[in-house]
Scaffold this motif. Structure first.
Motif, PDB file in Angstrom:
ATOM      1  N   MET A   1     -27.631  19.474  25.277  1.00 17.81           N
ATOM      2  CA  MET A   1     -26.425  18.698  25.328  1.00 17.81           C
ATOM      3  C   MET A   1     -25.392  19.293  24.379  1.00 17.81           C
ATOM      4  SD  MET A   1     -26.389  15.180  26.442  1.00 17.81           S
ATOM      5  CE  MET A   1     -27.562  14.057  27.001  1.00 17.81           C
ATOM      6  N   GLN A   2     -24.572  20.090  24.940  1.00 16.23           N
ATOM      7  CA  GLN A   2     -23.535  20.715  24.128  1.00 16.23           C
ATOM      8  C   GLN A   2     -22.567  19.689  23.558  1.00 16.23           C
ATOM      9  OE1 GLN A   2     -21.843  23.531  26.825  1.00 16.23           O
ATOM     10  NE2 GLN A   2     -23.268  25.142  26.231  1.00 16.23           N
ATOM     11  N   GLN A   3     -22.291  18.642  24.321  1.00 13.65           N
ATOM     12  CA  GLN A   3     -21.346  17.628  23.866  1.00 13.65           C
ATOM     13  C   GLN A   3     -21.868  16.923  22.614  1.00 13.65           C
ATOM     14  OE1 GLN A   3     -18.376  17.286  24.865  1.00 13.65           O
ATOM     15  NE2 GLN A   3     -17.747  15.368  23.956  1.00 13.65           N
ATOM     16  N   ALA A   4     -23.147  16.641  22.562  1.00 16.30           N
ATOM     17  CA  ALA A   4     -23.738  15.982  21.399  1.00 16.30           C
ATOM     18  C   ALA A   4     -23.610  16.866  20.162  1.00 16.30           C
ATOM     19  CB  ALA A   4     -25.198  15.652  21.673  1.00 16.30           C
ATOM     20  N   GLU A   5     -23.911  18.135  20.321  1.00 17.30           N
ATOM     21  CA  GLU A   5     -23.788  19.078  19.211  1.00 17.30           C
ATOM     22  C   GLU A   5     -22.329  19.239  18.794  1.00 17.30           C
ATOM     23  OE1 GLU A   5     -24.976  23.684  18.123  1.00 17.30           O
ATOM     24  OE2 GLU A   5     -25.508  22.866  20.070  1.00 17.30           O
ATOM     25  N   TRP A   6     -21.433  19.334  19.762  1.00 18.27           N
ATOM     26  CA  TRP A   6     -20.006  19.475  19.466  1.00 18.27           C
ATOM     27  C   TRP A   6     -19.510  18.276  18.661  1.00 18.27           C
ATOM     28  CZ3 TRP A   6     -15.710  16.537  20.296  1.00 18.27           C
ATOM     29  CH2 TRP A   6     -14.487  17.149  20.054  1.00 18.27           C
ATOM     30  N   TYR A   7     -19.920  17.081  19.054  1.00 24.18           N
ATOM     31  CA  TYR A   7     -19.485  15.883  18.343  1.00 24.18           C
ATOM     32  C   TYR A   7     -19.937  15.929  16.885  1.00 24.18           C
ATOM     33  CZ  TYR A   7     -18.613  11.060  17.064  1.00 24.18           C
ATOM     34  OH  TYR A   7     -18.158   9.938  16.424  1.00 24.18           O
TER      35      TYR A   7
ATOM     36  N   GLU B   1     -20.647  18.545  15.037  1.00 29.24           N
ATOM     37  CA  GLU B   1     -19.966  19.601  14.301  1.00 29.24           C
ATOM     38  C   GLU B   1     -18.492  19.302  14.058  1.00 29.24           C
ATOM     39  OE1 GLU B   1     -20.644  23.142  16.528  1.00 29.24           O
ATOM     40  OE2 GLU B   1     -22.733  23.305  15.888  1.00 29.24           O
ATOM     41  N   ASN B   2     -17.809  18.741  15.065  1.00 30.53           N
ATOM     42  CA  ASN B   2     -16.364  18.622  14.990  1.00 30.53           C
ATOM     43  C   ASN B   2     -15.843  17.233  14.616  1.00 30.53           C
ATOM     44  OD1 ASN B   2     -15.384  21.361  16.004  1.00 30.53           O
ATOM     45  ND2 ASN B   2     -16.942  20.777  17.470  1.00 30.53           N
ATOM     46  N   LYS B   3     -16.539  16.207  14.993  1.00 26.03           N
ATOM     47  CA  LYS B   3     -16.064  14.859  14.706  1.00 26.03           C
ATOM     48  C   LYS B   3     -16.769  14.222  13.519  1.00 26.03           C
ATOM     49  CE  LYS B   3     -13.108  14.451  18.095  1.00 26.03           C
ATOM     50  NZ  LYS B   3     -11.698  14.153  17.901  1.00 26.03           N
ATOM     51  N   ALA B   4     -17.988  14.626  13.261  1.00 27.40           N
ATOM     52  CA  ALA B   4     -18.770  14.023  12.184  1.00 27.40           C
ATOM     53  C   ALA B   4     -18.982  14.991  11.028  1.00 27.40           C
ATOM     54  CB  ALA B   4     -20.108  13.539  12.717  1.00 27.40           C
ATOM     55  N   SER B   5     -18.243  16.074  10.997  1.00 25.26           N
ATOM     56  CA  SER B   5     -18.347  17.075   9.927  1.00 25.26           C
ATOM     57  C   SER B   5     -19.786  17.517   9.694  1.00 25.26           C
ATOM     58  CB  SER B   5     -17.744  16.539   8.635  1.00 25.26           C
ATOM     59  OG  SER B   5     -16.389  16.202   8.823  1.00 25.26           O
ATOM     60  N   GLY B   6     -20.519  17.674  10.756  1.00 26.74           N
ATOM     61  CA  GLY B   6     -21.898  18.137  10.657  1.00 26.74           C
ATOM     62  C   GLY B   6     -22.910  17.023  10.507  1.00 26.74           C
ATOM     63  N   GLY B   7     -22.463  15.779  10.430  1.00 24.90           N
ATOM     64  CA  GLY B   7     -23.359  14.628  10.329  1.00 24.90           C
ATOM     65  C   GLY B   7     -23.578  14.229   8.899  1.00 24.90           C
ATOM     66  N   PRO B   8     -24.305  13.235   8.608  1.00 21.88           N
ATOM     67  CA  PRO B   8     -24.948  12.329   9.561  1.00 21.88           C
ATOM     68  C   PRO B   8     -23.927  11.403  10.223  1.00 21.88           C
ATOM     69  CG  PRO B   8     -25.294  11.493   7.365  1.00 21.88           C
ATOM     70  CD  PRO B   8     -24.561  12.813   7.231  1.00 21.88           C
ATOM     71  N   VAL B   9     -24.362  10.797  11.287  1.00 24.99           N
ATOM     72  CA  VAL B   9     -23.513   9.866  12.023  1.00 24.99           C
ATOM     73  C   VAL B   9     -24.387   8.702  12.486  1.00 24.99           C
ATOM     74  CG1 VAL B   9     -23.851  11.044  14.226  1.00 24.99           C
ATOM     75  CG2 VAL B   9     -21.806   9.701  13.875  1.00 24.99           C
TER      76      VAL B   9
ATOM     77  N   ILE C   1     -25.956   6.094  14.948  1.00 25.17           N
ATOM     78  CA  ILE C   1     -26.335   6.271  16.350  1.00 25.17           C
ATOM     79  C   ILE C   1     -25.382   5.530  17.286  1.00 25.17           C
ATOM     80  CG2 ILE C   1     -28.014   4.384  16.421  1.00 25.17           C
ATOM     81  CD1 ILE C   1     -28.531   7.761  18.119  1.00 25.17           C
ATOM     82  N   GLY C   2     -24.902   4.372  16.889  1.00 22.15           N
ATOM     83  CA  GLY C   2     -23.982   3.608  17.733  1.00 22.15           C
ATOM     84  C   GLY C   2     -22.682   4.348  17.992  1.00 22.15           C
ATOM     85  N   ALA C   3     -22.120   4.927  16.946  1.00 24.40           N
ATOM     86  CA  ALA C   3     -20.877   5.684  17.085  1.00 24.40           C
ATOM     87  C   ALA C   3     -21.100   6.938  17.918  1.00 24.40           C
ATOM     88  CB  ALA C   3     -20.332   6.054  15.712  1.00 24.40           C
ATOM     89  N   TRP C   4     -22.237   7.576  17.710  1.00 22.94           N
ATOM     90  CA  TRP C   4     -22.542   8.814  18.438  1.00 22.94           C
ATOM     91  C   TRP C   4     -22.724   8.537  19.926  1.00 22.94           C
ATOM     92  CZ3 TRP C   4     -27.559  12.118  17.920  1.00 22.94           C
ATOM     93  CH2 TRP C   4     -27.301  13.436  18.303  1.00 22.94           C
ATOM     94  N   THR C   5     -23.505   7.525  20.251  1.00 25.78           N
ATOM     95  CA  THR C   5     -23.734   7.232  21.663  1.00 25.78           C
ATOM     96  C   THR C   5     -22.457   6.747  22.350  1.00 25.78           C
ATOM     97  OG1 THR C   5     -24.553   5.025  21.096  1.00 25.78           O
ATOM     98  CG2 THR C   5     -26.198   6.747  21.434  1.00 25.78           C
ATOM     99  N   ALA C   6     -21.633   5.980  21.631  1.00 27.47           N
ATOM    100  CA  ALA C   6     -20.370   5.520  22.221  1.00 27.47           C
ATOM    101  C   ALA C   6     -19.471   6.703  22.545  1.00 27.47           C
ATOM    102  CB  ALA C   6     -19.666   4.560  21.269  1.00 27.47           C
TER     103      ALA C   6
ATOM    104  N   TRP D   1     -20.969   8.659  25.533  1.00 25.14           N
ATOM    105  CA  TRP D   1     -20.927   7.934  26.804  1.00 25.14           C
ATOM    106  C   TRP D   1     -19.589   8.110  27.514  1.00 25.14           C
ATOM    107  CZ3 TRP D   1     -24.625   6.833  29.775  1.00 25.14           C
ATOM    108  CH2 TRP D   1     -24.483   5.944  30.821  1.00 25.14           C
ATOM    109  N   LYS D   2     -18.579   8.567  26.807  1.00 22.08           N
ATOM    110  CA  LYS D   2     -17.268   8.819  27.418  1.00 22.08           C
ATOM    111  C   LYS D   2     -17.286  10.060  28.316  1.00 22.08           C
ATOM    112  CE  LYS D   2     -14.821   6.687  23.581  1.00 22.08           C
ATOM    113  NZ  LYS D   2     -13.966   6.933  22.421  1.00 22.08           N
ATOM    114  N   ASP D   3     -18.270  10.909  28.151  1.00 22.88           N
ATOM    115  CA  ASP D   3     -18.370  12.162  28.908  1.00 22.88           C
ATOM    116  C   ASP D   3     -18.963  11.899  30.290  1.00 22.88           C
ATOM    117  OD1 ASP D   3     -19.494  14.672  29.933  1.00 22.88           O
ATOM    118  OD2 ASP D   3     -18.953  15.490  27.977  1.00 22.88           O
ATOM    119  N   LYS D   4     -18.257  12.305  31.343  1.00 18.74           N
ATOM    120  CA  LYS D   4     -18.723  12.081  32.721  1.00 18.74           C
ATOM    121  C   LYS D   4     -20.059  12.762  32.999  1.00 18.74           C
ATOM    122  CE  LYS D   4     -14.519  13.172  34.321  1.00 18.74           C
ATOM    123  NZ  LYS D   4     -13.551  13.656  35.301  1.00 18.74           N
ATOM    124  N   ARG D   5     -20.293  13.909  32.386  1.00 20.56           N
ATOM    125  CA  ARG D   5     -21.554  14.626  32.627  1.00 20.56           C
ATOM    126  C   ARG D   5     -22.748  13.838  32.110  1.00 20.56           C
ATOM    127  NH1 ARG D   5     -19.743  19.848  29.535  1.00 20.56           N
ATOM    128  NH2 ARG D   5     -18.996  18.132  28.263  1.00 20.56           N
TER     129      ARG D   5
END
Length: 65
Positions: A1-7, A9-17, A19-24, A27-31
């Protein structure tokens, strides 16, 4: 899941994040929405196989979809 990894790296500054915010966010991704039924069916198939092949079910109920 490239989108999960991208999130992460780019939105969570490498984590941690959380789970609720990550899944939300994912879930916006159509794929991901398109793949979910396949993933859920695969998990259910494995759980049913484990249940059916357990030596002693100890009164456990078979997983439901």
């Amino acid at each position: 899941m490239q989108q999960a990894e991208w999130y992460l790296e780019n939105k969570a500054s490498g984590g941690p994040v959380e789970i609720g915010a990550w899944t939300a966010a994912l879930w916006k991704d159509k794929r991901i929405k398109a793949a979910w039924p396949v993933i859920a069916e695969a998990v259910l198939t494995v759980e049913r196989w484990k249940f059916q092949n357990a030596r002693n079910n100890d009164g456990k109920k078979q997983p439901k979809p």
